[in-house]
Write a protein that holds these residues in place. Structure first.
Motif, mmCIF file in Angstrom:
data_model
loop_
_atom_site.group_PDB
_atom_site.id
_atom_site.type_symbol
_atom_site.label_atom_id
_atom_site.label_comp_id
_atom_site.label_asym_id
_atom_site.label_seq_id
_atom_site.Cartn_x
_atom_site.Cartn_y
_atom_site.Cartn_z
ATOM 1 N N GLN A 164 0.967 -1.287 0.116
ATOM 2 C CA GLN A 164 0.034 -0.109 0.174
ATOM 3 C C GLN A 164 0.744 1.298 -0.131
ATOM 4 N N VAL A 165 2.134 1.102 0.730
ATOM 5 C CA VAL A 165 3.007 2.407 1.062
ATOM 6 C C VAL A 165 3.431 2.660 -0.333
ATOM 7 N N SER A 168 1.203 3.912 -2.899
ATOM 8 C CA SER A 168 0.843 5.546 -2.768
ATOM 9 C C SER A 168 2.045 6.389 -2.971
ATOM 10 N N GLY A 171 1.752 6.350 -7.031
ATOM 11 C CA GLY A 171 0.891 7.220 -7.205
ATOM 12 C C GLY A 171 1.014 8.605 -7.144
ATOM 13 N N PHE A 172 1.684 9.064 -5.799
ATOM 14 C CA PHE A 172 2.040 10.397 -5.683
ATOM 15 C C PHE A 172 3.117 10.877 -6.899
ATOM 16 N N VAL A 175 1.173 11.499 -10.140
ATOM 17 C CA VAL A 175 0.516 12.742 -9.913
ATOM 18 C C VAL A 175 1.307 14.018 -10.001
ATOM 19 N N TYR A 176 2.180 13.892 -9.376
ATOM 20 C CA TYR A 176 3.224 14.920 -9.321
ATOM 21 C C TYR A 176 4.119 15.318 -10.602
ATOM 22 N N PHE A 178 2.853 14.400 -13.570
ATOM 23 C CA PHE A 178 2.166 14.741 -14.544
ATOM 24 C C PHE A 178 1.798 16.364 -14.144
ATOM 25 N N LEU A 179 1.583 16.616 -13.044
ATOM 26 C CA LEU A 179 1.046 18.128 -12.673
ATOM 27 C C LEU A 179 2.480 18.957 -13.196
ATOM 28 N N TYR B 82 -5.941 3.832 4.624
ATOM 29 C CA TYR B 82 -4.837 4.507 4.052
ATOM 30 C C TYR B 82 -5.034 4.552 2.520
ATOM 31 N N THR B 83 -5.602 3.486 1.742
ATOM 32 C CA THR B 83 -5.473 3.594 0.539
ATOM 33 C C THR B 83 -6.792 4.528 -0.084
ATOM 34 N N MET B 86 -5.465 7.940 0.235
ATOM 35 C CA MET B 86 -4.601 8.209 -1.162
ATOM 36 C C MET B 86 -5.684 8.624 -2.091
ATOM 37 N N PHE B 90 -5.835 12.272 -4.114
ATOM 38 C CA PHE B 90 -5.489 12.557 -5.468
ATOM 39 C C PHE B 90 -6.914 13.201 -5.825
ATOM 40 N N PHE B 94 -6.469 16.956 -7.611
ATOM 41 C CA PHE B 94 -7.027 17.387 -9.291
ATOM 42 C C PHE B 94 -8.229 18.206 -9.188
ATOM 43 N N PHE B 101 -5.996 25.448 -13.456
ATOM 44 C CA PHE B 101 -5.406 25.296 -14.735
ATOM 45 C C PHE B 101 -6.356 25.507 -15.891
#
Lengths: 202, 338
Positions: A164-165, A168, A171-172, A175-176, A178-179, B82-83, B86, B90, B94, B101
């Motif tokens: 899970q860690v 994440s 995932g972060f 996302v970052y 992309f941003l 937790y999940t 997240m 996100f 966004f 944006f």
């Protein structure tokens, strides 16, 4: 210095200060920390430099890493280099600013286009310095989450799986990333169009 | 009143404030894609633009207060979810950036992308909030060590999903009522029609969720027998719900929005009342639940935080009032900033 008082092992790692001294503590200007032999390779130091930074005199010793049990010491090389990266970038920015300020004051700024280019590149300096300082602060505090009280290995959540860690973090990261790309694109677009002067005329 | 109980009430107030305030801008995001015209979409963004980030501060304050007042509950809940957290982060990331944006480029593909990101993330965040509330009412598999003993899938289930959908329906209605208050002309008329349909959707889920609670969670109802006065709150909610379409049909937009704010706040109150004195109910054994006593900080910490809150709250309330006064009234179509 707050770090010297609250997290002495972190300071010792920032400065790769392996051995405590009887007298004044030096500060490394250059050098490559060698954890295995607990020495600095090719080290060049300012005598009493660390004593001066911490105690404002050139005499009082500063505790080195040998004052701490081996299991309570942070990774030295990462702490040392990231801390130096932060401080170095800070001074480089300051130096550049003074140089540019001086040239501008003398009205000679346009004769040195490389200075203007350096100013453009220097935009990323604070971002890198910020992140490097953050990494130095976090790595230098290891193996503690709360210095001297709670170990990182004891502060893990029991019910959060490693997967899970990892998920994440990935995932972060995505996302970052992309941003960041979008941000660079939007910013580049804005810079190419130049400043909006429509509201400035009156 | 005991300090622990005070902090339970403060957390409830923060959550209610968050639900009422961020509820309408999340809801505006949920119904957003229903508007097809560029001008209407910009009106939505400008209606919530100056307000939404201030509203989200209530969520952060809620998390911070939970961390400081009931660290054990905070740790177990954040690890358990937790999940889901997240996903929520996100979604909120966004949502925030799409507002900023979207207007930076004129291409329809660019705007369309951020439009979808804005609306989907609004709906997802709302749904996740609802699922979390449903899970907390139903109980989570918490072991004797106060740690979550389940998986991501144990957070779902019939009841949490019903509450998640209820949250989406409630915020969509709440957001539409807010936009109804802020818009004019065609858009206002269209919103009035939508509110009728959104109301039916919400009413159906409200009845379903109430029945599900009665059948599946008898412990949540037990409290009402010991304190029948709270039945009045349930009655007031029903009255406020029924009043919404009536107020809209009579053109009382502000009163209708106030009614949905009341419904939202009262539902949060009922949630707190149903779980009290538990913060996290254990579905394995009620004795393993995290309560406002066994999960709390020291008395000294709670007292200190109380002093800080008493000093800080007047400022928060003052700036909230100022901002809502500055941005009151209909959105001015000649002064769109987003």
């Amino acid at each position: 210095m707050g770090v010297a008082h609250n997290q002495p092992a972190k300071l010792a790692a920032f400065e790769a200060h392996y051995k405590s001294d009887a007298g004044p503590s030096p500060m490394w200007v250059f050098g490559w920390p060698d954890d295995k032999n607990e020495t600095m390779k090719m080290g060049v130091s300012v005598p009493g430099g660390l004593s001066f930074l911490v105690h404002h005199d050139f005499k009082t010793p500063v505790p080195g890493l040998d004052q701490f049990p081996r299991q309570d010491r942070p990774p030295v090389a990462a702490s040392y280099f990231f801390f130096r990266l932060m401080v170095g970038l800070g001074f480089a920015q300051l130096f550049l600013l003074i140089l540019v300020g001086f040239c501008d004051w003398r009205g000679a700024l346009e004769r040195f286009p490389w200075l203007l280019r350096a100013m453009v590149v220097s935009v990323v300096g604070p971002f890198i310095a910020n992140e490097a300082g953050w990494i130095a602060a976090e790595v230098g505090r290891q193996p503690w989450t709360v210095y001297g009280l709670l170990r990182t290995s004891d502060s893990l959540s029991k019910s959060v799986a490693a997967g899970q860690v990892l998920g994440s973090i990935i995932g972060f990261g995505l996302v970052y990333l992309f941003l960041f790309i979008v941000w660079v694109y939007v910013l580049g677009d804005k810079i190419r169009r130049g400043p909006d002067t429509s509201g400035m005329e009156s | 009143m005991e300090l622990n109980v005070c902090w339970f009430v403060v957390l409830g107030a923060l959550l209610a404030g968050y639900a009422v305030l961020d509820g309408f801008d999340l809801g505006a995001g949920i119904v957003y894609l229903g508007f097809k015209k560029e001008e209407d979409r910009r009106t939505v963004l400008n209606a919530i633009g100056p307000l939404w980030d201030g509203n989200e501060v209530w969520l952060i304050t809620f998390g911070g207060a939970l961390f400081a007042a009931f660290p054990q509950a905070y740790a177990t809940a954040f690890s358990a979810y937790y999940t889901a957290f997240m996903l929520l982060l996100f979604a909120l990331i966004f949502r925030g950036v799409s507002l900023e944006f979207r207007g930076k480029r004129p291409e329809p593909a660019w705007r369309g992308f951020w439009d979808v990101a804005f609306s989907v993330s609004s709906a997802l965040a709302t749904f996740l909030f609802g699922v979390a509330v449903g899970g907390l009412i139903r109980g989570l598999p918490i072991g004797p060590d106060k740690e979550y003993a389940g998986t991501f899938w144990d957070l779902l289930g019939f009841y949490p999903i019903v509450v998640g959908l209820l949250a989406v329906a409630l915020f969509a209605l709440h957001g539409a009522l807010f936009l109804h208050l802020k818009s004019s002309g065609d858009m206002e008329a269209r919103l009035r029609r939508w509110i009728g349909r959104l109301f039916d959707f919400f009413a159906a889920l409200y009845v379903l969720a109430t029945l599900a609670t009665l059948v599946k969670i008898p412990s949540a109802i037990a409290h009402f027998h010991s304190m029948p006065v709270v039945m009045l709150v349930a009655a007031a909610i029903t009255a406020a719900v029924v009043a919404i379409p009536w107020l809209v049909s009579r053109g009382r937009a502000a009163a209708a929005f106030l009614a949905s704010s009341l419904v939202t706040a009262a539902l949060v109150f009922l949630f707190g009342f149903a779980i009290y004195p538990n913060l996290l109910l254990s579905s394995l054994n009620p004795a393993w639940s995290l309560t406002l006593r066994n999960a709390a900080s020291s008395h000294k910490t709670l007292g200190l935080m109380g002093a800080v809150a008493l000093i800080g709250m007047p400022f928060v309330i003052a700036y909230t009032i100022v901002i809502y006064r500055v941005f009151r009234g209909k959105v001015d179509k000649d002064k769109l900033a987003y």
